[in-house]
Design an enzyme around this catalytic site. Structure first.
Site, PDB file in Angstrom:
ATOM      1  N   TYR A 173     -11.393 -22.509 -22.731  1.00  0.00           N
ATOM      2  CA  TYR A 173     -11.656 -21.074 -22.488  1.00  0.00           C
ATOM      3  C   TYR A 173     -11.501 -20.758 -20.997  1.00  0.00           C
ATOM      4  CZ  TYR A 173     -14.568 -17.001 -21.407  1.00  0.00           C
ATOM      5  OH  TYR A 173     -15.027 -15.809 -20.900  1.00  0.00           O
TER       6      TYR A 173
HETATM    7  N1  LIG Z   1     -20.610 -11.176 -22.159  1.00  0.00           N
HETATM    8  C1  LIG Z   1     -20.647 -11.974 -21.101  1.00  0.00           C
HETATM    9  O1  LIG Z   1     -21.742 -12.458 -20.689  1.00  0.00           O
HETATM   10  C2  LIG Z   1     -19.363 -12.304 -20.371  1.00  0.00           C
HETATM   11  C3  LIG Z   1     -19.379 -13.272 -19.350  1.00  0.00           C
HETATM   12  C4  LIG Z   1     -18.189 -13.563 -18.697  1.00  0.00           C
HETATM   13  C5  LIG Z   1     -17.003 -12.905 -19.030  1.00  0.00           C
HETATM   14  N2  LIG Z   1     -17.028 -11.970 -20.022  1.00  0.00           N
HETATM   15  C6  LIG Z   1     -15.763 -11.308 -20.379  1.00  0.00           C
HETATM   16  O2  LIG Z   1     -15.994  -9.917 -20.558  1.00  0.00           O
HETATM   17  C7  LIG Z   1     -15.224  -9.424 -21.654  1.00  0.00           C
HETATM   18  C8  LIG Z   1     -16.123  -8.787 -22.711  1.00  0.00           C
HETATM   19  O3  LIG Z   1     -17.118  -9.728 -23.111  1.00  0.00           O
HETATM   20  P1  LIG Z   1     -17.926  -9.542 -24.473  1.00  0.00           P
HETATM   21  O4  LIG Z   1     -19.064 -10.479 -24.406  1.00  0.00           O
HETATM   22  O5  LIG Z   1     -18.169  -8.087 -24.724  1.00  0.00           O
HETATM   23  O6  LIG Z   1     -16.847 -10.086 -25.541  1.00  0.00           O
HETATM   24  P2  LIG Z   1     -17.007 -10.147 -27.152  1.00  0.00           P
HETATM   25  O7  LIG Z   1     -18.362  -9.750 -27.583  1.00  0.00           O
HETATM   26  O8  LIG Z   1     -16.544 -11.500 -27.549  1.00  0.00           O
HETATM   27  O9  LIG Z   1     -15.973  -9.018 -27.647  1.00  0.00           O
HETATM   28  C9  LIG Z   1     -14.621  -9.270 -27.542  1.00  0.00           C
HETATM   29  C10 LIG Z   1     -13.779  -8.151 -28.130  1.00  0.00           C
HETATM   30  O10 LIG Z   1     -12.460  -8.705 -28.212  1.00  0.00           O
HETATM   31  C11 LIG Z   1     -11.910  -8.390 -29.490  1.00  0.00           C
HETATM   32  N3  LIG Z   1     -10.960  -9.408 -29.928  1.00  0.00           N
HETATM   33  C12 LIG Z   1     -11.193 -10.713 -30.179  1.00  0.00           C
HETATM   34  N4  LIG Z   1     -10.074 -11.309 -30.608  1.00  0.00           N
HETATM   35  C13 LIG Z   1      -9.102 -10.361 -30.622  1.00  0.00           C
HETATM   36  C14 LIG Z   1      -7.735 -10.352 -30.978  1.00  0.00           C
HETATM   37  N5  LIG Z   1      -7.107 -11.443 -31.449  1.00  0.00           N
HETATM   38  N6  LIG Z   1      -7.044  -9.207 -30.881  1.00  0.00           N
HETATM   39  C15 LIG Z   1      -7.650  -8.092 -30.432  1.00  0.00           C
HETATM   40  N7  LIG Z   1      -8.949  -8.016 -30.089  1.00  0.00           N
HETATM   41  C16 LIG Z   1      -9.669  -9.151 -30.189  1.00  0.00           C
HETATM   42  C17 LIG Z   1     -13.108  -8.323 -30.418  1.00  0.00           C
HETATM   43  O11 LIG Z   1     -12.744  -7.510 -31.520  1.00  0.00           O
HETATM   44  P3  LIG Z   1     -13.061  -7.912 -33.034  1.00  0.00           P
HETATM   45  O12 LIG Z   1     -14.546  -7.950 -33.137  1.00  0.00           O
HETATM   46  O13 LIG Z   1     -12.445  -6.821 -33.824  1.00  0.00           O
HETATM   47  O14 LIG Z   1     -12.448  -9.271 -33.240  1.00  0.00           O
HETATM   48  C18 LIG Z   1     -14.177  -7.692 -29.515  1.00  0.00           C
HETATM   49  O15 LIG Z   1     -14.091  -6.280 -29.580  1.00  0.00           O
HETATM   50  C19 LIG Z   1     -14.440 -10.619 -22.209  1.00  0.00           C
HETATM   51  O16 LIG Z   1     -13.144 -10.637 -21.675  1.00  0.00           O
HETATM   52  C20 LIG Z   1     -15.235 -11.814 -21.728  1.00  0.00           C
HETATM   53  O17 LIG Z   1     -14.453 -12.980 -21.571  1.00  0.00           O
HETATM   54  C21 LIG Z   1     -18.163 -11.655 -20.701  1.00  0.00           C
END
Ligand SMILES: NC(=O)c1ccc[n+]([C@@H]2O[C@H](COP(=O)([O-])OP(=O)(O)OC[C@H]3O[C@@H](n4cnc5c(N)ncnc54)[C@H](OP(=O)(O)O)[C@@H]3O)[C@@H](O)[C@H]2O)c1
Length: 262
Positions: A173
């Site tokens: 990742y």
């Molecule tokens: N949350 C944290 O603490 C954290 C920390 C570091 C970095 N980040 C970064 O911040 C961003 C948002 O984080 P998050 O926690 O909100 O992520 P998340 O909960 O995993 O949500 C990810 C989104 O990506 C979509 N997605 C996944 N696979 C996909 C695909 N093949 N095609 C199109 N859409 C897809 C999902 O849609 P579906 O549900 O429809 O699959 C969901 O809406 C990410 O890039 C993550 O790496 C987050």
């Protein structure tokens, strides 16, 4: 009724004021939950026009549509669909001010060991498809060189602060997030002067519901400021990036600083 978009003291000129005080058109990938859903809601409430991609319909997605979101289906694993998706976006708007590549998948290395194709999937969702989608959008809906020297469009990639810190259980990742973060400089060179390219690299933003108390305590203990920030800090950073026309090729780390002892 939508509030007029907020202006920001970062503006450098009357031209920049004019840019940030008009509603912007924004594309966010992955708005079905958590950070993407919060950012879409925040930008809609500020009066911007938001196009959001989804794979699965969720209550959060339906609520956003009620608030004015233009929802378009997209699976970033289907690279052959990206050009058609860019065409769909171009049918909905005649300009695109900001693209936020937010969609993400997060698999442990032990899952990758059991299903090796997950490594390729993370690379496709985080690296190959966002780069190709950005290019398809530039063809379908070109950002143009402006007379005032400002960028016409901004592209923001959501990466991860653990690229710098290391993450022994998520090597695939983190490697995929590092790959897209490394492309920020190259893409900014390719697209200048019509588009600027930046990244937001968050550390812990939000726990997952299944994270137990010990895990949460341990993660927070390793922060210099031991609180769970929530998705609002991403919206604040996007506001800042939208308002500051000078910021290009930047990676904004969104963590609280990290203790190195464990
Ligand atoms: N949350 C944290 O603490 C954290 C920390 C570091 C970095 N980040 C970064 O911040 C961003 C948002 O984080 P998050 O926690 O909100 O992520 P998340 O909960 O995993 O949500 C990810 C989104 O990506 C979509 N997605 C996944 N696979 C996909 C695909 N093949 N095609 C199109 N859409 C897809 C999902 O849609 P579906 O549900 O429809 O699959 C969901 O809406 C990410 O890039 C993550 O790496 C987050």
């Amino acid at each position: 009724m939508a509030r007029p978009p907020a202006t920001n003291s970062c503006n450098s000129s009357p031209e920049a004021d004019a840019v940030t005080s008009r509603p912007q058109t924004v594309l966010i990938t992955g708005v079905t939950r958590r950070v993407g859903a919060h950012l879409a809601e925040h930008l809609l409430a500020a009066g911007h026009r938001v196009i959001g991609s989804y794979r699965h319909e969720t209550d959060a997605l339906r609520a956003l549509i009620d608030q004015g979101l233009i929802a378009l289906e997209l699976d970033l694993l289907e690279r052959g669909r990206l050009a058609a998706f860019a065409g769909q976006v171009a049918e909905k708007t005649d300009r695109l001010d900001l693209i936020v590549h937010n969609a993400s998948i997060w698999h442990r290395d032990e899952d990758v060991a059991a299903q090796p194709e997950l490594a390729t999937a993370m690379y496709t969702v985080h690296v190959t498809s966002p780069i190709e989608l950005t290019e398809h959008l530039q063809r379908a809906l070109p950002a143009r060189k402006r007379d005032d020297g400002h960028a016409d469009r901004q592209v923001v990639f959501m990466t991860d602060a653990h690229i710098d810190e290391g993450e022994p259980d998520h090597i695939h990742y983190i490697a995929s997030k590092a790959a897209i973060q490394s492309s920020v400089r190259s893409l900014a060179l390719r697209y200048a002067p019509h588009t600027r390219v930046n990244a937001i690299a968050p550390g812990l933003l939000m726990f997952h519901p299944e994270d137990d108390t010990d895990y949460r305590r341990n993660r927070l203990r390793r922060r210099l400021l031991p609180f769970e920030p929530g998705p609002g800090v991403v919206s604040q950073t996007i506001d800042y990036l939208m308002a500051c026309p000078l910021i290009n090729q930047a990676v904004i780390r969104l963590d609280t600083g990290r203790r190195w002892e464990n």
